[in-house]
Design an enzyme around this catalytic site. Structure first.
Site, PDB file in Angstrom:
ATOM      1  N   ASP A 260       0.812  -1.219   0.000  1.00  0.00           N
ATOM      2  CA  ASP A 260       0.000   0.000   0.000  1.00  0.00           C
ATOM      3  C   ASP A 260       0.846   1.269   0.000  1.00  0.00           C
ATOM      4  OD1 ASP A 260      -1.014  -1.024   3.225  1.00  0.00           O
ATOM      5  OD2 ASP A 260       0.372   0.640   2.863  1.00  0.00           O
ATOM      6  N   ILE A 261       0.167   2.363  -0.226  1.00  0.00           N
ATOM      7  CA  ILE A 261       0.845   3.647  -0.516  1.00  0.00           C
ATOM      8  C   ILE A 261       1.759   4.101   0.620  1.00  0.00           C
ATOM      9  CG2 ILE A 261      -1.054   5.096   0.366  1.00  0.00           C
ATOM     10  CD1 ILE A 261      -0.528   6.848  -2.223  1.00  0.00           C
TER      11      ILE A 261
END
Length: 248
Positions: A121-122
């Site tokens: 994820d980011i």
């Protein structure tokens, strides 16, 4: 089993290629069933029938690349979203790790059909795999995958003192997400504020959500290994090719 199955599905089950690749090869006349070329998409076969591919298919597959990136914070794994840049944007000559030993010369055609084999994820950093090879993608993210993924996770405990041993045991096995029991994990202390997680599944934001359930807040998360392939000394924001002697 005597039920007919789609030829592309059968090819994927046999580990010959991905279903998308199978359709491409069938359309090109590169697939034989019991020695006869089958070029019609949607064709079905019986499980006992012999499926083989022409040399052109094997040659094309051998040209497909797999790329390892040390993804920084702020990049998304897959498609661009909400104005954030996808990790594939890092795959350009100037970001290639100077210590990459693979002789492959970079060419923009390698970006075609280059897809992430698993998400990061980011807010997370570390090892991200992008591949053109459907077999690798299926091995890493297929429904039956059991490939280990290892993470270093910096945490802060929301209560006074230290995380109780009973909660550490729950992180290893005993938690559920979305109403479903999680597979056993290996979770150990790396040092006083960092945990080592080894998982065999990858639900969305799984580690962060697991930590929340026992009162831990994740401050930093880094993936350092997928199967037998390690992030090693690859610098953040740089990439290299998967070597021939490396297997997940």
């Amino acid at each position: 089993m005597t039920e007919l199955v789609r030829l592309s599905k059968r090819m994927s089950e046999l580990g010959l290629c991905s279903r998308r690749e199978a359709d491409e090869w069938i359309a090109r006349g590169w697939v034989r069933v019991d020695g006869k070329i089958v070029a019609e998409l949607g064709s079905k076969v019986l499980p006992h029938q012999r499926v083989s591919v022409e040399r052109q298919a094997a040659a094309e597959q051998s040209k497909r690349v797999t790329i390892l990136i040390n993804k920084p914070v702020g990049y998304v794994s897959g498609q661009a979203e909400d104005g954030y840049t996808p990790a594939i944007a890092l795959v350009k000559p100037e970001n290639r790790w100077p210590e990459d030993k693979v002789q492959t010369v970079f060419h923009p055609t390698q970006l075609r059909s280059l897809v992430p084999a698993g998400r990061l994820d980011i807010d997370s950093v570390g090892l991200l795999v992008l591949t053109q090879d459907g077999r690798i993608a299926k091995h890493l993210i297929g429904e039956t995958t059991s490939v280990e993924k290892e993470y270093l996770v910096r945490v802060a405990y929301s209560k006074p003192g230290r995380l109780p041993d009973a909660d550490l045991r729950r992180l290893n096995h005993g938690l559920s997400l979305d109403g479903k029991k999680l597979l056993p994990a290996k979770v150990t202390w790396q040092n006083e504020d960092q945990l080592n997680f080894i998982l065999r599944e990858g639900k969305k934001r799984q580690i962060r959500r697991m930590c929340e359930l026992v009162g831990l807040r994740v401050i930093g998360l880094k993936r350092v290994r997928i199967g037998k392939v390690k992030l090693g000394k690859l610098p953040e924001g740089q990439w290299r090719y998967l070597r021939d002697d490396e297997e997940f």
